[in-house]
Design a protein around this motif. Sequence first.
Motif, PDB file in Angstrom:
ATOM      1  N   GLU A  54       0.834  -1.204   0.000  1.00 56.86           N
ATOM      2  CA  GLU A  54       0.000   0.000   0.000  1.00 56.86           C
ATOM      3  C   GLU A  54       0.871   1.257   0.000  1.00 56.86           C
ATOM      4  OE1 GLU A  54      -2.750   0.035   3.287  1.00 56.86           O
ATOM      5  OE2 GLU A  54      -3.703  -1.803   2.614  1.00 56.86           O
ATOM      6  N   LEU A  55       0.527   2.222  -0.846  1.00 55.98           N
ATOM      7  CA  LEU A  55       1.277   3.477  -0.851  1.00 55.98           C
ATOM      8  C   LEU A  55       1.072   4.165   0.498  1.00 55.98           C
ATOM      9  CD1 LEU A  55       0.427   4.838  -4.431  1.00 55.98           C
ATOM     10  CD2 LEU A  55       2.568   3.787  -3.660  1.00 55.98           C
ATOM     11  N   PRO A  56       2.144   4.333   1.279  1.00 62.81           N
ATOM     12  CA  PRO A  56       1.961   4.798   2.654  1.00 62.81           C
ATOM     13  C   PRO A  56       1.458   6.232   2.772  1.00 62.81           C
ATOM     14  CG  PRO A  56       4.301   4.638   2.118  1.00 62.81           C
ATOM     15  CD  PRO A  56       3.556   4.064   0.958  1.00 62.81           C
ATOM     16  N   ASP A  57       1.782   7.054   1.784  1.00 66.94           N
ATOM     17  CA  ASP A  57       1.426   8.472   1.906  1.00 66.94           C
ATOM     18  C   ASP A  57       0.146   8.840   1.180  1.00 66.94           C
ATOM     19  OD1 ASP A  57       3.699   8.981   3.434  1.00 66.94           O
ATOM     20  OD2 ASP A  57       4.921   9.003   1.610  1.00 66.94           O
ATOM     21  N   VAL A  58      -0.594   7.839   0.749  1.00 65.98           N
ATOM     22  CA  VAL A  58      -1.834   8.139   0.024  1.00 65.98           C
ATOM     23  C   VAL A  58      -3.025   7.606   0.830  1.00 65.98           C
ATOM     24  CG1 VAL A  58      -3.124   7.818  -2.115  1.00 65.98           C
ATOM     25  CG2 VAL A  58      -0.623   7.936  -2.185  1.00 65.98           C
ATOM     26  N   PRO A  59      -3.705   8.478   1.568  1.00 63.84           N
ATOM     27  CA  PRO A  59      -4.897   8.011   2.273  1.00 63.84           C
ATOM     28  C   PRO A  59      -6.010   7.683   1.281  1.00 63.84           C
ATOM     29  CG  PRO A  59      -4.174  10.160   3.109  1.00 63.84           C
ATOM     30  CD  PRO A  59      -3.439   9.905   1.838  1.00 63.84           C
ATOM     31  N   LEU A  60      -6.810   6.684   1.638  1.00 64.24           N
ATOM     32  CA  LEU A  60      -8.017   6.302   0.879  1.00 64.24           C
ATOM     33  C   LEU A  60      -7.697   5.783  -0.530  1.00 64.24           C
ATOM     34  CD1 LEU A  60     -10.254   9.246   2.121  1.00 64.24           C
ATOM     35  CD2 LEU A  60      -9.831   7.038   3.215  1.00 64.24           C
ATOM     36  N   ILE A  85      -7.909   1.068  -5.867  1.00 58.14           N
ATOM     37  CA  ILE A  85      -6.807   1.723  -6.581  1.00 58.14           C
ATOM     38  C   ILE A  85      -6.340   2.875  -5.720  1.00 58.14           C
ATOM     39  CG2 ILE A  85      -6.140   2.983  -8.674  1.00 58.14           C
ATOM     40  CD1 ILE A  85      -9.115   1.611  -9.534  1.00 58.14           C
ATOM     41  N   LYS A  86      -5.151   2.735  -5.179  1.00 59.16           N
ATOM     42  CA  LYS A  86      -4.569   3.808  -4.369  1.00 59.16           C
ATOM     43  C   LYS A  86      -3.572   4.531  -5.255  1.00 59.16           C
ATOM     44  CE  LYS A  86      -4.009   2.783   0.473  1.00 59.16           C
ATOM     45  NZ  LYS A  86      -4.571   3.991   1.040  1.00 59.16           N
ATOM     46  N   THR A  87      -3.704   5.818  -5.359  1.00 65.57           N
ATOM     47  CA  THR A  87      -2.735   6.547  -6.168  1.00 65.57           C
ATOM     48  C   THR A  87      -2.668   8.010  -5.744  1.00 65.57           C
ATOM     49  OG1 THR A  87      -2.131   7.255  -8.399  1.00 65.57           O
ATOM     50  CG2 THR A  87      -4.481   6.978  -7.982  1.00 65.57           C
ATOM     51  N   ALA A  88      -1.481   8.570  -5.941  1.00 67.22           N
ATOM     52  CA  ALA A  88      -1.319   9.995  -5.637  1.00 67.22           C
ATOM     53  C   ALA A  88      -1.670  10.840  -6.850  1.00 67.22           C
ATOM     54  CB  ALA A  88       0.106  10.274  -5.197  1.00 67.22           C
ATOM     55  N   ALA A  89      -2.057  10.197  -7.946  1.00 67.18           N
ATOM     56  CA  ALA A  89      -2.446  10.971  -9.137  1.00 67.18           C
ATOM     57  C   ALA A  89      -3.641  11.855  -8.801  1.00 67.18           C
ATOM     58  CB  ALA A  89      -2.817  10.013 -10.268  1.00 67.18           C
ATOM     59  N   PRO A  90      -3.619  13.127  -9.243  1.00 65.59           N
ATOM     60  CA  PRO A  90      -4.780  13.981  -8.996  1.00 65.59           C
ATOM     61  C   PRO A  90      -6.034  13.385  -9.652  1.00 65.59           C
ATOM     62  CG  PRO A  90      -2.925  15.253  -9.869  1.00 65.59           C
ATOM     63  CD  PRO A  90      -2.547  13.808  -9.971  1.00 65.59           C
ATOM     64  N   ALA A  91      -7.199  13.689  -9.060  1.00 67.64           N
ATOM     65  CA  ALA A  91      -8.455  13.136  -9.584  1.00 67.64           C
ATOM     66  C   ALA A  91      -8.617  13.465 -11.077  1.00 67.64           C
ATOM     67  CB  ALA A  91      -9.629  13.684  -8.787  1.00 67.64           C
ATOM     68  N   GLN A  92      -8.116  14.648 -11.483  1.00 68.18           N
ATOM     69  CA  GLN A  92      -8.221  15.066 -12.884  1.00 68.18           C
ATOM     70  C   GLN A  92      -7.582  14.031 -13.816  1.00 68.18           C
ATOM     71  OE1 GLN A  92      -9.986  17.948 -13.568  1.00 68.18           O
ATOM     72  NE2 GLN A  92      -9.946  16.933 -15.572  1.00 68.18           N
ATOM     73  N   VAL A  93      -6.442  13.496 -13.389  1.00 65.02           N
ATOM     74  CA  VAL A  93      -5.724  12.503 -14.210  1.00 65.02           C
ATOM     75  C   VAL A  93      -6.585  11.250 -14.363  1.00 65.02           C
ATOM     76  CG1 VAL A  93      -3.673  11.007 -14.277  1.00 65.02           C
ATOM     77  CG2 VAL A  93      -3.464  13.399 -13.512  1.00 65.02           C
ATOM     78  N   ILE A  94      -7.227  10.838 -13.263  1.00 62.89           N
ATOM     79  CA  ILE A  94      -8.069   9.637 -13.311  1.00 62.89           C
ATOM     80  C   ILE A  94      -9.253   9.860 -14.263  1.00 62.89           C
ATOM     81  CG2 ILE A  94      -9.440   8.002 -11.910  1.00 62.89           C
ATOM     82  CD1 ILE A  94      -6.469   8.077 -11.165  1.00 62.89           C
ATOM     83  N   TRP A  95      -9.913  11.006 -14.119  1.00 60.52           N
ATOM     84  CA  TRP A  95     -11.055  11.276 -15.016  1.00 60.52           C
ATOM     85  C   TRP A  95     -10.612  11.380 -16.471  1.00 60.52           C
ATOM     86  CZ3 TRP A  95     -15.011   9.524 -12.991  1.00 60.52           C
ATOM     87  CH2 TRP A  95     -15.398   9.781 -11.673  1.00 60.52           C
ATOM     88  N   ASP A  96      -9.414  11.961 -16.715  1.00 67.25           N
ATOM     89  CA  ASP A  96      -8.904  12.028 -18.095  1.00 67.25           C
ATOM     90  C   ASP A  96      -8.711  10.626 -18.661  1.00 67.25           C
ATOM     91  OD1 ASP A  96      -8.942  14.744 -18.126  1.00 67.25           O
ATOM     92  OD2 ASP A  96      -6.789  15.031 -17.751  1.00 67.25           O
ATOM     93  N   ILE A  97      -8.184   9.727 -17.841  1.00 65.43           N
ATOM     94  CA  ILE A  97      -7.968   8.340 -18.302  1.00 65.43           C
ATOM     95  C   ILE A  97      -9.327   7.700 -18.619  1.00 65.43           C
ATOM     96  CG2 ILE A  97      -7.229   6.025 -17.588  1.00 65.43           C
ATOM     97  CD1 ILE A  97      -5.048   7.441 -15.875  1.00 65.43           C
TER      98      ILE A  97
END
Length: 427
Positions: free
Chosen positions: A363-369, A411-423
């Motif tokens: 789990e990415l430790p610095d990414v909550p939720l 899916i845990k990621t530090a990518a901004p939500a904008q990046v996810i919606w773009d994908i």
Amino acid sequence: TSQKCIKEGQAEIRLASEKVFYNPVQEFNRDLSIAVLSVFTKDYIEEKLARAAKSVKKSEDIVEDVTGNNSEIPVTVLEALSATGLRSVRYAKEVPNVTKIIANDLSEQAVETIRSNIVHNGVEGLIETSHDDACMVMYKHKLPSKRFAAIDLDPYGCPSIFLDSAVQSVQDGGLLLVTATDMAVLAGNSPETCYCKYGAVSLKTKSCHEMALRILLQCIEQHANRYSRYIVPLLSISADFYIRVFVKIYSGAIHCKKTTSKLSMAFHCVGCDNITLQPLGGFKPNPTEKNPQQMKAFLPPAPAVGEHCVHCNQRHHLGGPIWSDPIHDDVFVTRVLSHVQGNPGLFGTAKRIQGVLAMVREELPDVPLYYTLDKLFGRVHLETMPMLTLRSAILNAGYKVSYSHAAKLSIKTAAPAQVIWDIIRTW
Ligand code: SAM
């Protein structure tokens, strides 16, 4: 009377009455607790010996031999809500270095069952019974000389009524093991009740199981802070119908000042289910700052209450505060994992522990939720993208991605939500 006989680990438990609580499904919880305690007790003794050696050196007042054997350090454990005594018997037989266990329960029938199980398992020398309210037992042990090395709270439902006493009666560097089974409350079905019990508003969202862990952690931290103490989470697990956290407790008023930067409010968009976190305190070391001493304001952008979501223009719900710092200690988890890998025969649920801890480590430790695949695509009424495709797209965009142990399609990621919606738009 007919007696039911239960074997688990090295314990054999006799249940004379149906009225005393026993849940076979919690074997994983007990196995995991034994693995955690086994690693913890070793650390605890080493830490205590090192501290004692330091203070002896400082004062040059050598009154005791602190270099010698471990048995000089008392390692006392309280099982505050013991029911059959199964957990205590297992701790006595399976956790190395424990010098004394108190198995407590409010029910007289339970205490009778515990007594007979202690004798049946031949652990009279290690376990004492106590017939009292759990809080009372803990308050009676709040003086530093009387505190426990570890306290296990495994109640029905919500543990919060036990926390005020628990955070005061654990040794410095001691361990608190806490179960909560009121998942409906923690997972957002009744945010008002969650606020009353845990001091935080829960949210009905995709990452509700990790949110539950983070609500419980903030609750323990708040209780500890009242006594100038603070928590260091070692491992936080969501499993079946409950959550379980393992936290160390330390004293230190200066550290308590950092609590607000470890807690966040959660802005939850009712439209696209996006969550933005806003730390309660704005001060955190800026990771790009060369001189870590120089504290800089480091605030991620968060919507003001009432402001609409930048992704879908819908309203926000406000939840939290939640613990937004790491919920596991990677080094500790690795050691628990190797302990179980090295002794698989000791644990009935060894395979499951190994699976869960392996995921926890990734789990990415610095990414909550986290997002979940089904909810992400459900919101926009699209057929779901294969998990691998989405993960690769996030990686290609330059962001790390991991699963969470708390949800299958997470899916845990530090990518901004904008990046996810773009994908998602390209799908
Ligand atoms: N830890 C046990 C195990 O692993 O099998 C299960 C504990 S069971 C979920 C909860 C127990 O807490 C019950 O036996 C109940 O009698 C006891 N209990 C409830 N309120 C209590 C209180 N205020 N003080 C002490 N015991 C209490």
